[in-house]
Design an enzyme around this catalytic site. Sequence first.
Site, PDB file in Angstrom:
ATOM      1  N   GLU A 165      17.175  -1.760 -10.022  1.00  0.00           N
ATOM      2  CA  GLU A 165      16.416  -2.266  -8.869  1.00  0.00           C
ATOM      3  C   GLU A 165      17.189  -3.291  -8.036  1.00  0.00           C
ATOM      4  OE1 GLU A 165      14.689  -0.607 -11.020  1.00  0.00           O
ATOM      5  OE2 GLU A 165      13.047   0.194  -9.829  1.00  0.00           O
ATOM      6  N   TYR A 167      18.819  -5.912  -9.184  1.00  0.00           N
ATOM      7  CA  TYR A 167      18.828  -7.265  -9.748  1.00  0.00           C
ATOM      8  C   TYR A 167      20.220  -7.610 -10.303  1.00  0.00           C
ATOM      9  CZ  TYR A 167      13.748  -7.535  -9.186  1.00  0.00           C
ATOM     10  OH  TYR A 167      12.485  -7.593  -8.663  1.00  0.00           O
ATOM     11  N   ARG A 215      17.014  -0.865 -18.751  1.00  0.00           N
ATOM     12  CA  ARG A 215      16.552  -0.170 -17.534  1.00  0.00           C
ATOM     13  C   ARG A 215      17.775   0.066 -16.660  1.00  0.00           C
ATOM     14  NH1 ARG A 215      11.535  -1.342 -14.411  1.00  0.00           N
ATOM     15  NH2 ARG A 215      11.469   0.293 -12.824  1.00  0.00           N
ATOM     16  N   HIS A 253      15.756  -2.878  -4.406  1.00  0.00           N
ATOM     17  CA  HIS A 253      14.631  -3.327  -3.583  1.00  0.00           C
ATOM     18  C   HIS A 253      14.976  -3.308  -2.100  1.00  0.00           C
ATOM     19  CE1 HIS A 253      11.925  -3.978  -6.763  1.00  0.00           C
ATOM     20  NE2 HIS A 253      12.504  -5.050  -7.270  1.00  0.00           N
ATOM     21  N   ARG A 289       5.869   7.263  -9.694  1.00  0.00           N
ATOM     22  CA  ARG A 289       4.907   8.215  -9.107  1.00  0.00           C
ATOM     23  C   ARG A 289       4.445   9.282 -10.103  1.00  0.00           C
ATOM     24  NH1 ARG A 289       1.729   8.989  -6.637  1.00  0.00           N
ATOM     25  NH2 ARG A 289       1.991  10.218  -4.742  1.00  0.00           N
ATOM     26  N   ARG A 312       1.607   1.208 -12.492  1.00  0.00           N
ATOM     27  CA  ARG A 312       0.360   0.989 -11.742  1.00  0.00           C
ATOM     28  C   ARG A 312      -0.816   1.801 -12.287  1.00  0.00           C
ATOM     29  NH1 ARG A 312       2.673   2.308  -5.981  1.00  0.00           N
ATOM     30  NH2 ARG A 312       3.582   3.935  -7.291  1.00  0.00           N
ATOM     31  N   GLN A 340      -1.811  -1.827  -2.390  1.00  0.00           N
ATOM     32  CA  GLN A 340      -2.591  -2.826  -1.661  1.00  0.00           C
ATOM     33  C   GLN A 340      -3.028  -4.016  -2.502  1.00  0.00           C
ATOM     34  OE1 GLN A 340      -4.678   0.541   0.818  1.00  0.00           O
ATOM     35  NE2 GLN A 340      -5.675  -1.376   1.308  1.00  0.00           N
ATOM     36  N   GLN A 412     -15.163   6.696   4.696  1.00  0.00           N
ATOM     37  CA  GLN A 412     -13.872   6.625   5.389  1.00  0.00           C
ATOM     38  C   GLN A 412     -12.726   7.240   4.580  1.00  0.00           C
ATOM     39  OE1 GLN A 412     -12.914   4.241   8.420  1.00  0.00           O
ATOM     40  NE2 GLN A 412     -14.943   4.985   8.925  1.00  0.00           N
ATOM     41  N   ASP A 653     -10.762  -2.752   4.400  1.00  0.00           N
ATOM     42  CA  ASP A 653     -10.046  -1.691   3.718  1.00  0.00           C
ATOM     43  C   ASP A 653     -10.784  -1.359   2.426  1.00  0.00           C
ATOM     44  OD1 ASP A 653      -9.346  -3.683   1.939  1.00  0.00           O
ATOM     45  OD2 ASP A 653      -7.300  -3.861   2.672  1.00  0.00           O
TER      46      ASP A 653
HETATM   47  P1  NAP Z   1      -7.394  -2.890  12.672  1.00  0.00           P
HETATM   48  O1  NAP Z   1      -6.354  -2.938  11.656  1.00  0.00           O
HETATM   49  O2  NAP Z   1      -8.273  -4.059  12.873  1.00  0.00           O
HETATM   50  O3  NAP Z   1      -6.693  -2.499  14.040  1.00  0.00           O
HETATM   51  C1  NAP Z   1      -7.377  -2.337  15.233  1.00  0.00           C
HETATM   52  C2  NAP Z   1      -6.381  -2.167  16.367  1.00  0.00           C
HETATM   53  O4  NAP Z   1      -7.095  -2.092  17.557  1.00  0.00           O
HETATM   54  C3  NAP Z   1      -5.413  -3.305  16.498  1.00  0.00           C
HETATM   55  O5  NAP Z   1      -4.157  -2.768  16.847  1.00  0.00           O
HETATM   56  C4  NAP Z   1      -5.974  -4.153  17.618  1.00  0.00           C
HETATM   57  O6  NAP Z   1      -4.824  -4.680  18.233  1.00  0.00           O
HETATM   58  C5  NAP Z   1      -6.736  -3.142  18.446  1.00  0.00           C
HETATM   59  N1  NAP Z   1      -7.991  -3.656  19.000  1.00  0.00           N
HETATM   60  C6  NAP Z   1      -8.941  -4.382  18.359  1.00  0.00           C
HETATM   61  N2  NAP Z   1      -9.969  -4.637  19.189  1.00  0.00           N
HETATM   62  C7  NAP Z   1      -9.689  -4.049  20.349  1.00  0.00           C
HETATM   63  C8  NAP Z   1     -10.377  -3.962  21.599  1.00  0.00           C
HETATM   64  N3  NAP Z   1     -11.561  -4.533  21.766  1.00  0.00           N
HETATM   65  N4  NAP Z   1      -9.781  -3.293  22.593  1.00  0.00           N
HETATM   66  C9  NAP Z   1      -8.581  -2.723  22.422  1.00  0.00           C
HETATM   67  N5  NAP Z   1      -7.876  -2.782  21.278  1.00  0.00           N
HETATM   68  C10 NAP Z   1      -8.432  -3.431  20.236  1.00  0.00           C
HETATM   69  O7  NAP Z   1      -8.372  -1.707  12.415  1.00  0.00           O
HETATM   70  P2  NAP Z   1      -8.088  -0.224  12.010  1.00  0.00           P
HETATM   71  O8  NAP Z   1      -6.820   0.309  12.521  1.00  0.00           O
HETATM   72  O9  NAP Z   1      -9.334   0.436  12.456  1.00  0.00           O
HETATM   73  O10 NAP Z   1      -7.962  -0.284  10.460  1.00  0.00           O
HETATM   74  C11 NAP Z   1      -8.926  -0.944   9.701  1.00  0.00           C
HETATM   75  C12 NAP Z   1      -8.554  -0.972   8.248  1.00  0.00           C
HETATM   76  O11 NAP Z   1      -8.791   0.280   7.731  1.00  0.00           O
HETATM   77  C13 NAP Z   1      -7.153  -1.362   7.951  1.00  0.00           C
HETATM   78  O12 NAP Z   1      -7.139  -2.634   7.355  1.00  0.00           O
HETATM   79  C14 NAP Z   1      -6.674  -0.340   6.996  1.00  0.00           C
HETATM   80  O13 NAP Z   1      -6.337  -0.884   5.747  1.00  0.00           O
HETATM   81  C15 NAP Z   1      -7.806   0.585   6.809  1.00  0.00           C
HETATM   82  N6  NAP Z   1      -7.394   1.920   7.073  1.00  0.00           N
HETATM   83  C16 NAP Z   1      -8.325   2.848   7.068  1.00  0.00           C
HETATM   84  C17 NAP Z   1      -7.968   4.116   7.332  1.00  0.00           C
HETATM   85  C18 NAP Z   1      -8.985   5.180   7.380  1.00  0.00           C
HETATM   86  O14 NAP Z   1      -8.670   6.318   7.585  1.00  0.00           O
HETATM   87  N7  NAP Z   1     -10.237   4.876   7.198  1.00  0.00           N
HETATM   88  C19 NAP Z   1      -6.683   4.452   7.614  1.00  0.00           C
HETATM   89  C20 NAP Z   1      -5.757   3.492   7.643  1.00  0.00           C
HETATM   90  C21 NAP Z   1      -6.138   2.231   7.392  1.00  0.00           C
HETATM   91  P3  NAP Z   1      -4.806  -5.584  19.536  1.00  0.00           P
HETATM   92  O15 NAP Z   1      -5.995  -6.457  19.407  1.00  0.00           O
HETATM   93  O16 NAP Z   1      -3.493  -6.271  19.513  1.00  0.00           O
HETATM   94  O17 NAP Z   1      -4.861  -4.603  20.646  1.00  0.00           O
HETATM   95 FE1  SF4 Z   2      -2.290   1.934  -7.723  1.00  0.00          FE
HETATM   96 FE2  SF4 Z   2      -3.146   0.962  -5.388  1.00  0.00          FE
HETATM   97 FE3  SF4 Z   2      -4.214   0.176  -7.713  1.00  0.00          FE
HETATM   98 FE4  SF4 Z   2      -1.780  -0.607  -7.046  1.00  0.00          FE
HETATM   99  S1  SF4 Z   2      -3.662  -1.130  -5.976  1.00  0.00           S
HETATM  100  S2  SF4 Z   2      -2.444   0.126  -9.022  1.00  0.00           S
HETATM  101  S3  SF4 Z   2      -1.028   1.213  -6.059  1.00  0.00           S
HETATM  102  S4  SF4 Z   2      -4.306   2.202  -6.813  1.00  0.00           S
END
Ligand code: NAP
Ligand code: SF4
Length: 668
Positions: A165, A167, A215, A253, A289, A312, A340, A412, A653
Amino acid sequence: MPSYPHLLAPLDLGHTVLKNRVLMGSMHTGLEERGDWNRVAEYYAERARGGVALIVTGGMAPNAEGGVFPGAAGLYTPQDIANHRQVTDRVHAEGGKIAMQILHAGRYAYGPDCVAPSAIKSPISPFKPRPLDEAGIEKQIADIVLAAARAQQAGYDGVEVMGSEGYFLNQFLCAATNHRRDRWGGDYANRMRLPVEVVKRVRETVGPDFIVIYRISLIDLVPGGQSFDEVLRLAHAIEAAGASILNTGIGWHEARVPTIATSVPRGGWAWVTRKLMGKVGIPVITSNRINTPELAEDLLAKGAADMVSLARPFLADPEFVTKAASGRAREIAPCIACNQACLDHTFQGKISSCLVNPRAGHETELNYTPTDTPKRIAVVGAGPAGLMAALVADQRGHDVTLYEADARIGGQLNMARIIPGKEEFHGLVEWFSTMLGASRITLHLTTRATPDMLLGYDDVIIATGVIPRDPAIDGQTAPHVLRYTDVLRNAAPVGARVVVVGAGGIGFDMAEYLAHQGPSATLDLPLWQREWGVTDPALAPGGLAPNGPQPTPSARAITLVQRKPGRPGKGLGKTTGWIHRASLAAKGVTMLGGMTYKRISAEGLVVERDGAEQTLPADTIVLCTGQDPLRDLADVLPQAHVIGGADVAAELDAKRAIDQGARLAASL
Ligand code: NAP
Ligand code: SF4
């Protein structure tokens, strides 16, 4: 019922027998530094109870300068021995075995006192290391050997010497980080002197009846990495020096190739371990993995290794082995390799836990104990928050009814699972489905719960999730403007030129989804290797393809924008954000910050940037502008518990949703 004959076969090491072929790989927990060794002991004891043959602890520093960060846990004092003894006693009481990893970080030590073969700063550290003189090298060897002796005194069954890794020991092996001209540098015989000397002296000190794992970095994935001939030479020398087992290390890393992220194909590095099989006389472990017993069994059956290392997956489910052995493999909570709650936490100085299993690292304070007062509980919403709350409440003996407006569970997660590279989310939804089937929970799908339906329950849990946020951009009702939910549901066609508005997790996922064409590289190892520029280390040193990464071109011309200044993607996961940024950049996606959205026209998105107005041309504009809580029910039921996105949508999330669901249900 699969029986996993290879996985569950014992492994005789001569002086001791491992009860099966599963090793729990080393992970930093963040618990040791907090000084609560009872908690450390319970964390490992729970995994020993789950049937793993051999646990390797998180990396323990042999001295202050070798710690990954100032104050990192180690084994240097008599009090350290007493602390570690709590861990070994508890693991042994559960019938387990445990080895302590000795981790000297060398130039990766995040502090000004770091030492290395040469004064060459790592690209991932601000600290230039102090080059060691002869006496300095002798001191490092002596400290590592002393740590091994103390590990033996503390009751460990063995040690793992961390040689991969990127190190300390790995830094001596590669000419890129070792510019020495003395007997510790120069040709490979000199460069491998330190790791071999360390293993030799450790073995001399601990005697023959103690496990010594080394390792070994089988593929460095950095420019100037080792050739496979060199790796083989080292493997032979380490075996001759007295190692009992070789464990696989993949990539430094600082490598710009993902090695454990969710988009890495399952078992995607076992081919490297296989190259060592038959070349050494000691058992070889493969790693990275591997997250199901089926895959582990298959790798062992096909001769890729003598043992598998899973790290993990033991956070996600400490009972991985016992469930596999008792015909309950489908009940194993899957590690989705998201990082995460584990690695991302480590880099934030938090306790390592798990998105899927919030108890990980919290074994002494979060327990799902049977209730004395069973209640009737309604849970509204079968997304991650609601599912976890329902399952924990059921496990504790409550009578749970779960309402879901959709025709399927998952919320989601059902959107995440269709993004190329996020296929592991399928397994998470399937696991929730299995666990619901095995529970006493009454599930009502396609049922939008009303306040009347929720009368008469002792507790009501609202987990109704989120709705897409309205960004209120002038012109957004035009037909070429879509919400991310429309795109993921295939509700409308998407044109050749796309502007994705909003560059959070979902904006990045959307850009990946729309850029994608052909099979997912995560399900196609040769394609994935081409995309990331990985080749056989026997063909190119370090395993980096001479022609570099060959990404599949984007299916569309995509621009990803945000209002915040700077490059998008800074808020993504600490250990995975760079992968998402690199993947999109390789596909030619343009990522722009500092936008003011003026309006949407037929030609595209009109923005102001640096005081000038311009149009970002687009056939389709996709809104990924975050989410707002869906609180219709919560607002009319003030006594209800509100969790997940329905509670707080900002930075939502699955980690927070699942954690909140579990903790609430544990308290009812
Ligand atoms: P987010 O991380 O809060 O991002 C929202 C984006 O929209 C930012 O880029 C923000 O940047 C912009 N934004 C916010 N308010 C706005 C407004 N009123 N007008 C225009 N732009 C605006 O939210 P997200 O992308 O919806 O993700 C949410 C969480 O879901 C993440 O933390 C992630 O871990 C998780 N996630 C979920 C999925 C899924 O499929 N459900 C997928 C990936 C991630 P600016 O304010 O700079 O424009
Ligand atoms: Fe696996 Fe994600 Fe849990 Fe880490 S947080 S052990 S990567 S499921």
